[in-house]
Write a protein that holds these residues in place. Structure first.
Motif, PDB file in Angstrom:
ATOM      1  N   THR A  97       0.749  -1.264  -0.073  1.00 59.78           N
ATOM      2  CA  THR A  97      -0.091  -0.011  -0.062  1.00 59.78           C
ATOM      3  C   THR A  97       1.002   1.279   0.149  1.00 59.78           C
ATOM      4  O   THR A  97       0.325   2.465  -0.158  1.00 59.78           O
ATOM      5  CB  THR A  97      -0.911   0.082   1.182  1.00 59.78           C
ATOM      6  N   GLN A  98       2.303   1.013   0.068  1.00 54.57           N
ATOM      7  CA  GLN A  98       3.167   2.095  -0.063  1.00 54.57           C
ATOM      8  C   GLN A  98       3.427   2.440  -1.354  1.00 54.57           C
ATOM      9  O   GLN A  98       4.180   1.657  -2.254  1.00 54.57           O
ATOM     10  CB  GLN A  98       4.300   1.911   0.820  1.00 54.57           C
ATOM     11  N   LEU A  99       3.305   3.561  -1.884  1.00 53.25           N
ATOM     12  CA  LEU A  99       3.580   4.098  -3.180  1.00 53.25           C
ATOM     13  C   LEU A  99       5.134   3.939  -3.566  1.00 53.25           C
ATOM     14  O   LEU A  99       5.352   3.524  -4.717  1.00 53.25           O
ATOM     15  CB  LEU A  99       3.122   5.436  -3.613  1.00 53.25           C
ATOM     16  N   SER A 100       5.865   4.233  -2.418  1.00 51.48           N
ATOM     17  CA  SER A 100       7.310   4.105  -2.647  1.00 51.48           C
ATOM     18  C   SER A 100       7.730   2.943  -3.060  1.00 51.48           C
ATOM     19  O   SER A 100       8.579   2.744  -4.048  1.00 51.48           O
ATOM     20  CB  SER A 100       7.954   4.832  -1.523  1.00 51.48           C
ATOM     21  N   LEU A 101       7.461   1.702  -2.381  1.00 52.48           N
ATOM     22  CA  LEU A 101       7.666   0.388  -2.451  1.00 52.48           C
ATOM     23  C   LEU A 101       7.172  -0.163  -4.020  1.00 52.48           C
ATOM     24  O   LEU A 101       8.059  -0.531  -4.700  1.00 52.48           O
ATOM     25  CB  LEU A 101       7.099  -0.489  -1.536  1.00 52.48           C
TER      26      LEU A 101
END
Length: 227
Positions: A97-101
């Motif tokens: 749910t983390q865009l960075s990952l």
């Protein structure tokens, strides 16, 4: 203290240390490893069957040059699917749910497919920027549009995975909150809401697996254009 619905998407901390690494590494412990025995367990047999079917489905449209990516695509598929599904359990965290990952996965893999296309067949790779038979006045505009669409692919990969999982988790939490609020006042309505919550959880589990497959499938399609 009032908690926000988006607090569930914050990386968990322990003594000021983010536990993101544990959330990424832990799913691999749950999978059985091959043994030297002649007969495998049922779980190992099921896992092997699933991997074989997935590789066959994914690599059928690709030529032999693209079969080198089989191990990476399979590992990525199992990795994303594990993170997505395990994130539905209570007291867990969903790293995807983390865009960075997601962007950290999408950009290097997309860039690798582009570099392979430029190295192996530069003419065909550049030809994707200009469709055949384009009128001369439209050539500059189409080149700009195709270039933007090329560079927006990794963004679409990361945002699609993030948005689908975030929306599903938020909807589950909203319906669960409504069920708890309705329980003392309207028991029948609370039971109906709980049934809807159960069905939505099953749907979200399916979405978690499908989104992992779509992520890898789109990468394979990008690879297919460049080999």
């Amino acid at each position: 203290m009032m908690l926000s619905f988006f607090d569930q998407f914050a990386s968990p901390m322990f003594m000021g240390i983010p536990l993101m690494a544990i959330a990424l590494i832990l799913p691999w412990v749950l999978y059985p490893t091959p043994t030297s025995r002649w007969l495998n367990s049922r779980l190992m047999t099921l896992q092997t069957w699933f991997i074989n079917r997935f590789i066959k489905q994914l690599l059928t449209p690709l030529n032999l040059a693209g079969h080198k990516w089989a191990l990476m695509f399979t590992s990525l598929m199992i990795f994303l699917m594990s993170l997505n599904v395990l994130g539905l359990l209570p007291y867990t965290f969903t790293p995807t749910t983390q865009l960075s990952l997601n962007m950290g996965l999408a950009i290097p893999l997309w860039l690798a497919t582009v570099i392979i296309g430029v190295r192996s067949q530069p003419t065909a790779a550049m030809g994707h920027l200009l469709p055949e038979g384009t009128p001369v006045p439209l050539i500059p505009v189409l080149i700009i549009i195709e270039t933007i669409s090329l560079f927006i692919r990794p963004l679409a990969l990361g945002v699609r995975l993030t948005a689908n999982l975030t929306a599903g988790h938020l909807l589950i939490q909203l319906i669960a909150t409504a069920a708890f609020a309705l329980l003392p006042m309207m028991t029948t309505m609370a039971i109906m809401t709980t049934v809807i919550l159960f069905l939505l959880t099953l749907l979200e589990a399916a979405v978690a697996m499908i989104q992992a497959y779509v992520f890898v499938l789109l990468l394979s399609l990008y690879l297919q254009e460049n080999i």
